[in-house]
Design a protein around this motif. Structure first.
Motif, mmCIF file in Angstrom:
data_model
loop_
_atom_site.group_PDB
_atom_site.id
_atom_site.type_symbol
_atom_site.label_atom_id
_atom_site.label_comp_id
_atom_site.label_asym_id
_atom_site.label_seq_id
_atom_site.Cartn_x
_atom_site.Cartn_y
_atom_site.Cartn_z
ATOM 1 N N UNK A 236 15.056 -2.208 -1.651
ATOM 2 C CA UNK A 236 15.004 -0.775 -1.344
ATOM 3 C C UNK A 236 13.745 -0.139 -1.916
ATOM 4 N N UNK A 237 13.432 -0.499 -3.174
ATOM 5 C CA UNK A 237 12.219 0.057 -3.782
ATOM 6 C C UNK A 237 11.000 -0.399 -2.961
ATOM 7 N N UNK A 238 11.019 -1.658 -2.528
ATOM 8 C CA UNK A 238 9.927 -2.179 -1.696
ATOM 9 C C UNK A 238 9.747 -1.344 -0.442
ATOM 10 N N UNK A 270 -3.838 2.933 -10.316
ATOM 11 C CA UNK A 270 -2.398 3.225 -10.424
ATOM 12 C C UNK A 270 -1.616 2.359 -9.455
ATOM 13 N N UNK A 271 -2.136 2.273 -8.229
ATOM 14 C CA UNK A 271 -1.423 1.485 -7.221
ATOM 15 C C UNK A 271 -1.330 0.024 -7.637
ATOM 16 N N UNK A 272 -2.437 -0.497 -8.150
ATOM 17 C CA UNK A 272 -2.442 -1.907 -8.563
ATOM 18 C C UNK A 272 -1.393 -2.156 -9.630
ATOM 19 N N UNK A 273 -1.344 -1.230 -10.609
ATOM 20 C CA UNK A 273 -0.393 -1.410 -11.699
ATOM 21 C C UNK A 273 1.047 -1.328 -11.184
ATOM 22 N N UNK A 274 1.318 -0.306 -10.366
ATOM 23 C CA UNK A 274 2.690 -0.123 -9.875
ATOM 24 C C UNK A 274 3.106 -1.308 -9.014
ATOM 25 N N UNK A 275 2.221 -1.673 -8.061
ATOM 26 C CA UNK A 275 2.575 -2.768 -7.147
ATOM 27 C C UNK A 275 2.732 -4.079 -7.920
ATOM 28 N N UNK A 276 1.787 -4.337 -8.836
ATOM 29 C CA UNK A 276 1.864 -5.571 -9.628
ATOM 30 C C UNK A 276 3.160 -5.630 -10.420
#
Ligand code: UDP
Ligand code: MG
Length: 323
Positions: A236-238, A270-276
């Protein structure tokens, strides 16, 4: 001779309880004799490293109604309970701890509910959690809330102090999984139930066998055994993030075509950190389920037995039976 169809098997897992086990059995026995309840004890030594097994041997050799089982190593309380229930012959089985934290005084009431009212599962419910640290109480609270939310099974204040009718024991034994969670599985099976509340007594001897790490493992194992919610949550988060990313992509392309695409360094980091982070978390969740599947497909037994000792009342020659 007391009739077998009213026999109560008291199943007790024992791990490093050499100091207090004889006293505990004596106390429980006293209560059962006073209440005129026909009973046997099934004591399971879960690979103790102290003199617990010597005590269990003495107890088994000194009494006609005590069966002592020694596991080949420490398999954990859940496996020890399985071994005990597998060896119990009673028309009903009561599981309780060996440190007298489960008060024997309420056994007659639990037995009465089974015998007179025909209740198939009598659960001991903790009225008061006894002396526990704030962090322990908080962790337990979080665990029970998570379990309730994800699997619908409410085990708050539930305990392993339970009396099961033979049909419930057989139903429980028919569940095939290797890694068991007695409290949860004996709730899941259903049947008619009643609750008896009790106050957790302070430990008489020794100390608790549960470190934070062991408890956390048990909690994770319990939640993943009863629910696939963590898998759905990561999916769901994905999905939610995918939706956000499509919007962000639109915005980025718009900026590019308008010729104002220089900014955005913070967004990228930010995106890299969150996605990673999310990817690692999801892989971890999948890994936990994979480990569970791996353990189950190996199909190893829940426990291995080293010895079974009982004084056999039917033959004076075979005082000790070993298996
Ligand atoms: N126990 C066991 N194997 C283990 C840990 C504990 O058989 O690996 C038994 C222990 O001897 C006791 C019961 O499980 O009879 C409950 O353990 P403990 O009192 O340490 O737990 P707590 O009451 O602190 O939850
Ligand atoms: Mg205890």
């Amino acid at each position: 001779m007391q009739s077998m169809n009213q026999l109560l098997s008291v199943v007790i897992p024992v791990y490093n309880e050499g100091e207090g086990i004889a006293h505990a059995i004596q106390q429980i026995s006293k209560t059962l004799v006073q209440a005129n309840i026909p009973h046997e004890f099934v004591l399971v030594d879960d690979g103790s490293r102290d003199h617990s097994w010597d005590e269990l041997l003495k107890l088994a050799k000194g009494s006609d109604n005590i069966l002592s089982v020694k596991l080949s190593r420490n398999f954990g309380k859940e496996a020890a309970l399985c071994a005990g229930l597998d060896h119990a012959k009673g028309a009903c089985c009561l599981c309780m701890d060996s440190d007298l934290q489960h008060p024997p005084e309420i056994i007659p009431e639990m037995y009465r509910l089974w015998k007179d009212d025909g209740v198939e599962v009598v659960e001991g419910i903790k009225k008061h959690r006894g002396r526990e640290s704030i962090s322990y109480k908080l962790s337990a609270k979080i665990f029970y809330q998570l379990l309730k939310k994800t699997s619908g099974i409410n085990l708050e204040n539930a305990s392993d102090f339970r009396l099961l009718d033979r049909v419930a024991v057989e139903a429980w034994k028919s569940l095939p999984e290797r890694s068991t969670f007695f409290r949860g599985m004996s709730t899941w099976i259903g049947f008619s139930r009643a609750q008896v509340s009790f106050v957790v007594a302070p430990r008489e001897n020794g100390s608790t066998k549960w470190s934070f790490f062991r408890l956390a493992r048990l909690g994770l194992s319990a939640i993943t055994s009863f629910s696939a919610a963590p898998l759905y949550l990561s999916a769901t988060i994905g999905c939610a993030f995918l939706f956000l990313f499509v919007l962000l992509l639109g915005w980025t392309l718009y900026m590019k075509f308008m010729g104002i695409a220089a900014d955005g360094f913070t967004t990228v980091i930010s995106l890299q950190l969150i996605v990673g982070g999310l990817l690692l978390l999801s892989v971890g969740v999948i890994g936990i389920y994979l480990e569970k599947i791996y353990e189950e497909v190996k199909g190893r037994p829940r426990y291995l037995i080293h010895r079974v000792v009982a004084r056999n009342p039917t033959s004076s020659n075979s005082i000790v039976r070993e298996g």
